[in-house]
Design a protein around this motif. Sequence first.
Motif, PDB file in Angstrom:
ATOM      1  N   SER A  20     -29.863  12.970 -14.254  1.00 34.56           N
ATOM      2  CA  SER A  20     -29.550  14.397 -14.121  1.00 34.56           C
ATOM      3  C   SER A  20     -28.140  14.595 -13.570  1.00 34.56           C
ATOM      4  O   SER A  20     -27.380  15.443 -14.061  1.00 34.56           O
ATOM      5  CB  SER A  20     -30.564  15.082 -13.203  1.00 34.56           C
ATOM      6  OG  SER A  20     -31.858  15.041 -13.767  1.00 34.56           O
ATOM      7  N   LEU A  21     -27.779  13.807 -12.569  1.00 33.68           N
ATOM      8  CA  LEU A  21     -26.434  13.893 -11.991  1.00 33.68           C
ATOM      9  C   LEU A  21     -25.371  13.550 -13.037  1.00 33.68           C
ATOM     10  O   LEU A  21     -24.361  14.245 -13.164  1.00 33.68           O
ATOM     11  CB  LEU A  21     -26.326  12.951 -10.791  1.00 33.68           C
ATOM     12  CG  LEU A  21     -24.958  12.890 -10.086  1.00 33.68           C
ATOM     13  CD1 LEU A  21     -24.604  14.254  -9.508  1.00 33.68           C
ATOM     14  CD2 LEU A  21     -24.973  11.820  -8.990  1.00 33.68           C
ATOM     15  N   THR A  22     -25.617  12.490 -13.796  1.00 32.45           N
ATOM     16  CA  THR A  22     -24.660  12.068 -14.831  1.00 32.45           C
ATOM     17  C   THR A  22     -24.500  13.147 -15.894  1.00 32.45           C
ATOM     18  O   THR A  22     -23.382  13.452 -16.334  1.00 32.45           O
ATOM     19  CB  THR A  22     -25.130  10.751 -15.475  1.00 32.45           C
ATOM     20  OG1 THR A  22     -25.293   9.760 -14.471  1.00 32.45           O
ATOM     21  CG2 THR A  22     -24.121  10.268 -16.504  1.00 32.45           C
ATOM     22  N   LEU A  23     -25.607  13.743 -16.309  1.00 27.58           N
ATOM     23  CA  LEU A  23     -25.562  14.766 -17.356  1.00 27.58           C
ATOM     24  C   LEU A  23     -24.878  16.042 -16.865  1.00 27.58           C
ATOM     25  O   LEU A  23     -24.162  16.706 -17.624  1.00 27.58           O
ATOM     26  CB  LEU A  23     -26.983  15.072 -17.851  1.00 27.58           C
ATOM     27  CG  LEU A  23     -27.665  13.920 -18.608  1.00 27.58           C
ATOM     28  CD1 LEU A  23     -29.139  14.227 -18.827  1.00 27.58           C
ATOM     29  CD2 LEU A  23     -26.980  13.663 -19.948  1.00 27.58           C
ATOM     30  N   ARG A  24     -25.074  16.386 -15.595  1.00 23.50           N
ATOM     31  CA  ARG A  24     -24.382  17.567 -15.051  1.00 23.50           C
ATOM     32  C   ARG A  24     -22.882  17.355 -15.042  1.00 23.50           C
ATOM     33  O   ARG A  24     -22.107  18.294 -15.296  1.00 23.50           O
ATOM     34  CB  ARG A  24     -24.877  17.861 -13.632  1.00 23.50           C
ATOM     35  CG  ARG A  24     -26.265  18.476 -13.575  1.00 23.50           C
ATOM     36  CD  ARG A  24     -26.588  19.041 -12.199  1.00 23.50           C
ATOM     37  NE  ARG A  24     -27.997  19.401 -12.110  1.00 23.50           N
ATOM     38  CZ  ARG A  24     -28.949  18.615 -11.624  1.00 23.50           C
ATOM     39  NH1 ARG A  24     -28.621  17.405 -11.152  1.00 23.50           N
ATOM     40  NH2 ARG A  24     -30.189  19.014 -11.590  1.00 23.50           N
ATOM     41  N   ARG A  25     -22.454  16.136 -14.750  1.00 22.95           N
ATOM     42  CA  ARG A  25     -21.023  15.840 -14.783  1.00 22.95           C
ATOM     43  C   ARG A  25     -20.463  15.936 -16.199  1.00 22.95           C
ATOM     44  O   ARG A  25     -19.255  16.070 -16.390  1.00 22.95           O
ATOM     45  CB  ARG A  25     -20.775  14.438 -14.217  1.00 22.95           C
ATOM     46  CG  ARG A  25     -20.969  14.354 -12.706  1.00 22.95           C
ATOM     47  CD  ARG A  25     -20.838  12.926 -12.210  1.00 22.95           C
ATOM     48  NE  ARG A  25     -20.924  12.863 -10.745  1.00 22.95           N
ATOM     49  CZ  ARG A  25     -21.010  11.740 -10.047  1.00 22.95           C
ATOM     50  NH1 ARG A  25     -21.006  10.565 -10.703  1.00 22.95           N
ATOM     51  NH2 ARG A  25     -21.083  11.760  -8.738  1.00 22.95           N
ATOM     52  N   MET A  26     -21.340  15.865 -17.176  1.00 22.57           N
ATOM     53  CA  MET A  26     -20.925  16.021 -18.576  1.00 22.57           C
ATOM     54  C   MET A  26     -21.043  17.470 -19.034  1.00 22.57           C
ATOM     55  O   MET A  26     -20.997  17.769 -20.216  1.00 22.57           O
ATOM     56  CB  MET A  26     -21.793  15.114 -19.466  1.00 22.57           C
ATOM     57  CG  MET A  26     -21.603  13.630 -19.191  1.00 22.57           C
ATOM     58  SD  MET A  26     -22.870  12.564 -19.960  1.00 22.57           S
ATOM     59  CE  MET A  26     -22.610  12.920 -21.694  1.00 22.57           C
ATOM     60  N   GLU A  27     -21.198  18.387 -18.077  1.00 20.16           N
ATOM     61  CA  GLU A  27     -21.306  19.830 -18.359  1.00 20.16           C
ATOM     62  C   GLU A  27     -22.549  20.154 -19.178  1.00 20.16           C
ATOM     63  O   GLU A  27     -22.540  21.032 -20.055  1.00 20.16           O
ATOM     64  CB  GLU A  27     -20.057  20.340 -19.096  1.00 20.16           C
ATOM     65  CG  GLU A  27     -18.762  20.165 -18.328  1.00 20.16           C
ATOM     66  CD  GLU A  27     -18.761  20.980 -17.016  1.00 20.16           C
ATOM     67  OE1 GLU A  27     -19.277  22.108 -17.026  1.00 20.16           O
ATOM     68  OE2 GLU A  27     -18.268  20.464 -16.004  1.00 20.16           O
ATOM     69  N   LEU A  28     -23.666  19.457 -18.889  1.00 20.51           N
ATOM     70  CA  LEU A  28     -24.929  19.703 -19.562  1.00 20.51           C
ATOM     71  C   LEU A  28     -25.945  20.225 -18.558  1.00 20.51           C
ATOM     72  O   LEU A  28     -25.748  20.133 -17.346  1.00 20.51           O
ATOM     73  CB  LEU A  28     -25.443  18.411 -20.211  1.00 20.51           C
ATOM     74  CG  LEU A  28     -24.507  17.751 -21.230  1.00 20.51           C
ATOM     75  CD1 LEU A  28     -25.055  16.403 -21.676  1.00 20.51           C
ATOM     76  CD2 LEU A  28     -24.291  18.655 -22.434  1.00 20.51           C
ATOM     77  N   ASP A  29     -27.036  20.768 -19.066  1.00 18.80           N
ATOM     78  CA  ASP A  29     -28.092  21.340 -18.226  1.00 18.80           C
ATOM     79  C   ASP A  29     -29.343  20.474 -18.323  1.00 18.80           C
ATOM     80  O   ASP A  29     -30.143  20.636 -19.248  1.00 18.80           O
ATOM     81  CB  ASP A  29     -28.393  22.762 -18.696  1.00 18.80           C
ATOM     82  CG  ASP A  29     -29.466  23.434 -17.844  1.00 18.80           C
ATOM     83  OD1 ASP A  29     -29.753  22.921 -16.744  1.00 18.80           O
ATOM     84  OD2 ASP A  29     -30.022  24.460 -18.289  1.00 18.80           O
ATOM     85  N   PRO A  30     -29.534  19.509 -17.389  1.00 21.65           N
ATOM     86  CA  PRO A  30     -30.693  18.611 -17.480  1.00 21.65           C
ATOM     87  C   PRO A  30     -31.956  19.218 -16.879  1.00 21.65           C
ATOM     88  O   PRO A  30     -31.914  19.933 -15.876  1.00 21.65           O
ATOM     89  CB  PRO A  30     -30.242  17.395 -16.674  1.00 21.65           C
ATOM     90  CG  PRO A  30     -29.293  17.943 -15.660  1.00 21.65           C
ATOM     91  CD  PRO A  30     -28.623  19.138 -16.287  1.00 21.65           C
ATOM     92  N   GLU A  31     -33.093  18.921 -17.512  1.00 21.91           N
ATOM     93  CA  GLU A  31     -34.419  19.219 -16.973  1.00 21.91           C
ATOM     94  C   GLU A  31     -35.202  17.914 -16.997  1.00 21.91           C
ATOM     95  O   GLU A  31     -34.882  17.006 -17.771  1.00 21.91           O
ATOM     96  CB  GLU A  31     -35.130  20.285 -17.816  1.00 21.91           C
ATOM     97  CG  GLU A  31     -34.426  21.628 -17.841  1.00 21.91           C
ATOM     98  CD  GLU A  31     -34.506  22.354 -16.507  1.00 21.91           C
ATOM     99  OE1 GLU A  31     -35.403  22.013 -15.705  1.00 21.91           O
ATOM    100  OE2 GLU A  31     -33.690  23.261 -16.278  1.00 21.91           O
ATOM    101  N   THR A  32     -36.225  17.797 -16.168  1.00 25.47           N
ATOM    102  CA  THR A  32     -36.927  16.518 -16.061  1.00 25.47           C
ATOM    103  C   THR A  32     -38.436  16.672 -16.227  1.00 25.47           C
ATOM    104  O   THR A  32     -39.003  17.753 -16.006  1.00 25.47           O
ATOM    105  CB  THR A  32     -36.652  15.840 -14.708  1.00 25.47           C
ATOM    106  OG1 THR A  32     -37.154  16.678 -13.656  1.00 25.47           O
ATOM    107  CG2 THR A  32     -35.162  15.591 -14.518  1.00 25.47           C
ATOM    108  N   ALA A  33     -39.072  15.571 -16.630  1.00 29.18           N
ATOM    109  CA  ALA A  33     -40.528  15.471 -16.695  1.00 29.18           C
ATOM    110  C   ALA A  33     -40.907  14.068 -16.251  1.00 29.18           C
ATOM    111  O   ALA A  33     -40.178  13.106 -16.520  1.00 29.18           O
ATOM    112  CB  ALA A  33     -41.030  15.748 -18.109  1.00 29.18           C
ATOM    113  N   ALA A  34     -42.055  13.963 -15.572  1.00 32.89           N
ATOM    114  CA  ALA A  34     -42.448  12.672 -14.986  1.00 32.89           C
ATOM    115  C   ALA A  34     -43.403  11.878 -15.859  1.00 32.89           C
ATOM    116  O   ALA A  34     -43.616  10.689 -15.614  1.00 32.89           O
ATOM    117  CB  ALA A  34     -43.090  12.897 -13.616  1.00 32.89           C
TER     118      ALA A  34
END
Length: 447
Positions: A20-34
């Motif tokens: 999520s941190l890496t994707l935010r640095r790429m100007e993306l909006d991450p969401e997660t599922a477990a």
Amino acid sequence: MPKARVLVIDDEPDIRDLLSLTLRRMELDPETAADLGEARDRLLGESFDLCLTDMKLPDGDGLDLVEWMQTHAPGIPVAVITAHGNVEAAVRALKLGAFDFVSKPLKVGDLRKMVQTALRLKRSGSRPAGGDDSPLVGQSEAMARVRRMIAKVARSQAPVYIFGESGTGKELVARLIHESGPRASGPFVPVNCGAIPTELMESEFFGHRKGSFTGAVDDKEGLIRSAEGGTLFLDEVGDLPLHMQVKLLRVIQERAVRPVGDTKEVPVDVRFLSASHKDLATLVAQGDFREDLYYRINVIDLRVPPLRERGEDTLLLAHHILERLCGTMGIPLPEISPEARKRLLQHDYPGNVRELENMLERALTLADTGRIQAEDIEIRGGPTKKADTSGTGAPSEGPLESQLQDMERDAIVQALEQTRYNKTAAAKLLGISFRQLRYRIKKLGLD
């Protein structure tokens, strides 16, 4: 413009947070599922531009999700995260429809390139592989299958092996896969593997550093790096010598090349397509082609049918070829007499489209009345067949062995798809032993 949304599925909180941190640095909006259940719920209820899933999940695995998404979320590219060196799992994911894969430990550069390519695919969609202006001419069912396959594999980054007889148009199919996918804006680099002298192959493919050998007066990037961001098409891949097969396998697996005379590898972002008119499975059995490379380039195979299986596509192709030839020569388009049309349909075309073009160019030169007659069509030996006027593309008198192989190939492919490419289960479904299935898969070039 809203940020692209990426769904990350992993049961480890640390991995989810890192991605999520890496994707935010790429100007993306991450969401997660477990887990798998949560991922399915979110994919059904929300809109995403890309999905990244780990292979191992508490209630299933990444392959389950890849397969499920082909039906319930087909417009969302999905990539799997695999353990380093787990090539078999990556290949199975690609066969089931995954867009691409990334290996642990994750490299930010590789992840960034993969995400960018996936988002280009999502935003642009796939261009159709057929149409009025398409170079892929034909209305037979055989060509309809090829178009459907092109549209499907264009959305993936999986290596594709294109096989068929000489003159069927394998390079054209490869070019259409490239132009229909997210790499269309990148270079398409065709390479005839049999045309490069053995002593120059490493330099031609991998490049070299200045002074690395006599005559290396400048740095050279090589064919693989010249396809950066695009597609490298390895035509007649069966002609590669064994020592080059080893090096090519490493490039495909590691996604990096080492130029001759250099001590460091250079990362590459290239999709590999390959083709051959030879039976690679036979070459593997004879020890002339590496089995591991065979499985790596043959993640997905695509058969280009010979002209004799395409019915009245022959006449459509003839019109298309004559239009092009007349445009080049600056002459009016001639009419083809009914007798000449019948003669064109009766021939079996061992040289396929290339032979048809040769025949028509000669006929165009001989015709002096603005009309191509039967006597202008010279058939230089070779078998003939009865004309198939049904338009189905099936030969009315094709070789029995060829027809039986097609039936066997379809049955095996169907069984593999039903069992998610589990060969043991597929063999049981077909009522044959595992060893028999493996032999037939190699013989028919299906794996």
